[in-house]
Design a protein around this motif. Structure first.
Motif, PDB file in Angstrom:
ATOM      1  N   GLY A 101      45.328  30.026  27.933  1.00 43.83           N
ATOM      2  CA  GLY A 101      45.956  31.284  28.293  1.00 43.83           C
ATOM      3  C   GLY A 101      45.875  31.885  29.455  1.00 43.83           C
ATOM      4  N   ARG A 102      46.631  33.119  29.696  1.00 46.40           N
ATOM      5  CA  ARG A 102      46.675  33.491  30.900  1.00 46.40           C
ATOM      6  C   ARG A 102      46.282  35.176  30.790  1.00 46.40           C
ATOM      7  NH1 ARG A 102      51.955  33.027  35.022  1.00 46.40           N
ATOM      8  NH2 ARG A 102      50.857  31.122  35.052  1.00 46.40           N
ATOM      9  N   ILE A 103      45.573  35.638  31.535  1.00 40.38           N
ATOM     10  CA  ILE A 103      45.006  37.038  31.397  1.00 40.38           C
ATOM     11  C   ILE A 103      45.221  37.681  32.736  1.00 40.38           C
ATOM     12  CG2 ILE A 103      42.832  38.497  31.083  1.00 40.38           C
ATOM     13  CD1 ILE A 103      43.552  36.673  28.676  1.00 40.38           C
ATOM     14  N   ALA A 104      45.756  38.963  32.719  1.00 44.02           N
ATOM     15  CA  ALA A 104      45.933  39.771  34.141  1.00 44.02           C
ATOM     16  C   ALA A 104      45.005  41.085  33.959  1.00 44.02           C
ATOM     17  CB  ALA A 104      47.447  40.162  33.830  1.00 44.02           C
ATOM     18  N   LEU A 105      44.501  41.358  35.148  1.00 39.84           N
ATOM     19  CA  LEU A 105      43.773  42.305  35.489  1.00 39.84           C
ATOM     20  C   LEU A 105      44.733  42.945  36.407  1.00 39.84           C
ATOM     21  CD1 LEU A 105      40.033  40.910  35.724  1.00 39.84           C
ATOM     22  CD2 LEU A 105      41.512  41.703  33.453  1.00 39.84           C
ATOM     23  N   LEU A 106      45.137  44.208  36.108  1.00 44.78           N
ATOM     24  CA  LEU A 106      46.197  44.839  36.934  1.00 44.78           C
ATOM     25  C   LEU A 106      45.680  46.317  37.238  1.00 44.78           C
ATOM     26  CD1 LEU A 106      48.889  45.070  38.235  1.00 44.78           C
ATOM     27  CD2 LEU A 106      50.053  45.653  36.043  1.00 44.78           C
ATOM     28  N   GLY A 107      45.564  46.469  38.412  1.00 46.39           N
ATOM     29  CA  GLY A 107      45.305  47.752  38.998  1.00 46.39           C
ATOM     30  C   GLY A 107      46.485  48.566  39.016  1.00 46.39           C
ATOM     31  N   VAL A 108      46.846  49.632  38.848  1.00 43.74           N
ATOM     32  CA  VAL A 108      48.104  50.382  39.133  1.00 43.74           C
ATOM     33  C   VAL A 108      48.024  51.531  39.977  1.00 43.74           C
ATOM     34  CG1 VAL A 108      48.943  49.891  36.667  1.00 43.74           C
ATOM     35  CG2 VAL A 108      47.885  51.877  36.883  1.00 43.74           C
ATOM     36  N   GLY A 109      49.070  51.874  40.849  1.00 45.75           N
ATOM     37  CA  GLY A 109      49.027  53.069  41.686  1.00 45.75           C
ATOM     38  C   GLY A 109      50.156  53.950  41.249  1.00 45.75           C
ATOM     39  N   TYR A 110      50.841  54.440  42.217  1.00 44.67           N
ATOM     40  CA  TYR A 110      51.831  55.183  42.043  1.00 44.67           C
ATOM     41  C   TYR A 110      53.204  54.718  42.801  1.00 44.67           C
ATOM     42  CZ  TYR A 110      50.968  58.092  46.359  1.00 44.67           C
ATOM     43  OH  TYR A 110      50.626  58.342  47.504  1.00 44.67           O
ATOM     44  N   GLU A 111      53.385  53.614  43.009  1.00 43.19           N
ATOM     45  CA  GLU A 111      54.598  52.810  43.185  1.00 43.19           C
ATOM     46  C   GLU A 111      55.425  52.772  42.198  1.00 43.19           C
ATOM     47  OE1 GLU A 111      51.247  51.777  46.055  1.00 43.19           O
ATOM     48  OE2 GLU A 111      51.556  51.578  43.990  1.00 43.19           O
TER      49      GLU A 111
END
Length: 346
Positions: A188-198
């Motif tokens: 499987g594929r797991i994404a750990l995504l941090g978000v900003g304000y772009e």
């Protein structure tokens, strides 16, 4: 230099003025580097301080805003020339600079060095993610048992972001040491995504990787306007029919964020490949880089560039410093890559 508005031109001038001064003083056209036939074709001796280190602007720049050094350097000159309306000769200025340097070196030599574990501080506030990865991994690999690395971050002051869709210009691994191996086709594929304000970048990243499940790390900082801007840039954190979860983290508790990231990696790395994309505050990038190094080779930490090359902004700091302390504890039965790290929030 001629491109941009007045503030941008002024900022570039301040940035490059001393490089230009050094080139004029030490470059091939300088009399101190040209051969002189009157002295046997040898460059003139340069035992004295160069003129670029003298004068009002140079002396203040040399002090770097330190009031004690400024007073120590300027007081003798003020006493000697106050009320005379004379120009202070460069020879007198040079003598005072050399005397002040000697006093400063003498003062440093009296500081007692305390024996004990090393503590190294790394400020990641102005680093891009590639440089950050190189610095953090180099320091991390050099730590011995009981030594500590302080990872520090000063959040920027709020500036309202544009609400235009921002294109992704570049995407690579932050460092070869934290790039994942080729995974089996059934993993499987797991994404750990941090978000900003772009605006729209997080959705673009999710569409590019198509993870089976995504963990969206949402920052909570000092200024609530960042939260509102992040909500608008990420469409109210509604990413459609995708399988995702929102994980809130706080800038003043990055040790807790590290624990969340590490727990997710440990629980999913045995049957999945993990992609970490730390957009948003730089301290999250540092945290994911450290976690990615510890859990190699199952984690790949990526850097995404949304600004054009050479595009930089002067942004003030909020006035708060946050960070984590990473203390190395080495077990003789495991390799250095499997080091255990203890964290302490500031």
């Amino acid at each position: 230099m001629h491109l941009g508005n007045e503030n941008q031109r002024a900022g570039r001038a301040r940035k490059y003025i001393w490089q230009v001064a050094c080139r004029l003083a030490y470059g091939p056209l300088s009399p101190f580097t040209r051969r002189d036939s009157s002295q046997g074709e040898r460059p003139p001796s340069r035992k004295a301080l160069a003129d670029i280190y003298l004068g009002y602007d140079s002396l203040l720049t040399m002090c770097e805003g330190n009031p004690r050094i400024t007073i120590s350097l300027m007081r003798p000159l003020v006493r000697r020339y106050f009320g005379t309306s004379k120009v202070i000769p460069f020879e007198d200025q040079a003598a005072l600079v050399e005397e002040t340097i000697a006093k400063y070196v003498s003062l440093l030599s009296t500081i007692r060095v305390v024996e004990g574990p090393v503590r190294i501080a790394v400020d990641v506030s102005s680093m891009d993610r590639s440089l950050m990865a190189r610095v953090l991994l180099t320091v991390l690999d050099g730590l011995n048992d009981g030594e500590t690395m302080l990872v520090l971050y000063s959040p920027s002051a709020y500036i309202a972001p544009p609400k235009d869709l921002v294109p992704i210009r570049n995407s690579t691994a932050a460092h070869p040491a934290i790039a994942v191996q080729v995974a089996p086709p059934d993993s499987g594929r797991i994404a750990l995504l941090g978000v900003g304000y772009e605006y729209g970048v997080s959705l673009n990243i999710l569409e590019a990787h198509e993870p089976d499940i995504s963990f969206i790390f949402r920052p909570n900082g000092i200024d609530e306007r960042f939260q509102q801007a992040g909500r608008e840039a990420n469409f109210g954190f509604d990413f459609g029919e995708r399988n995702y979860e929102i994980v809130d983290y706080f800038l003043n508790d990055m040790a807790g964020a590290y624990d969340d990231i590490s727990n997710l990696i440990v629980s999913t790395k045995h049957n999945s490949t993990i992609v970490a994309v730390p957009m948003g505050p730089k301290i999250l990038s540092a945290t994911m880089i450290l976690a990615g190094r510890l859990h190699q080779p199952q984690v790949s930490v990526l850097r995404y560039s949304v600004a054009s090359a050479g595009h930089y902004k002067d942004i003030g700091a909020e006035g708060v410093v946050v960070g984590v302390a990473v203390t190395m504890i080495k077990d003789r039965e495991i390799t250095a890559i499997q080091n255990i790290m203890s964290r302490q929030s500031y």
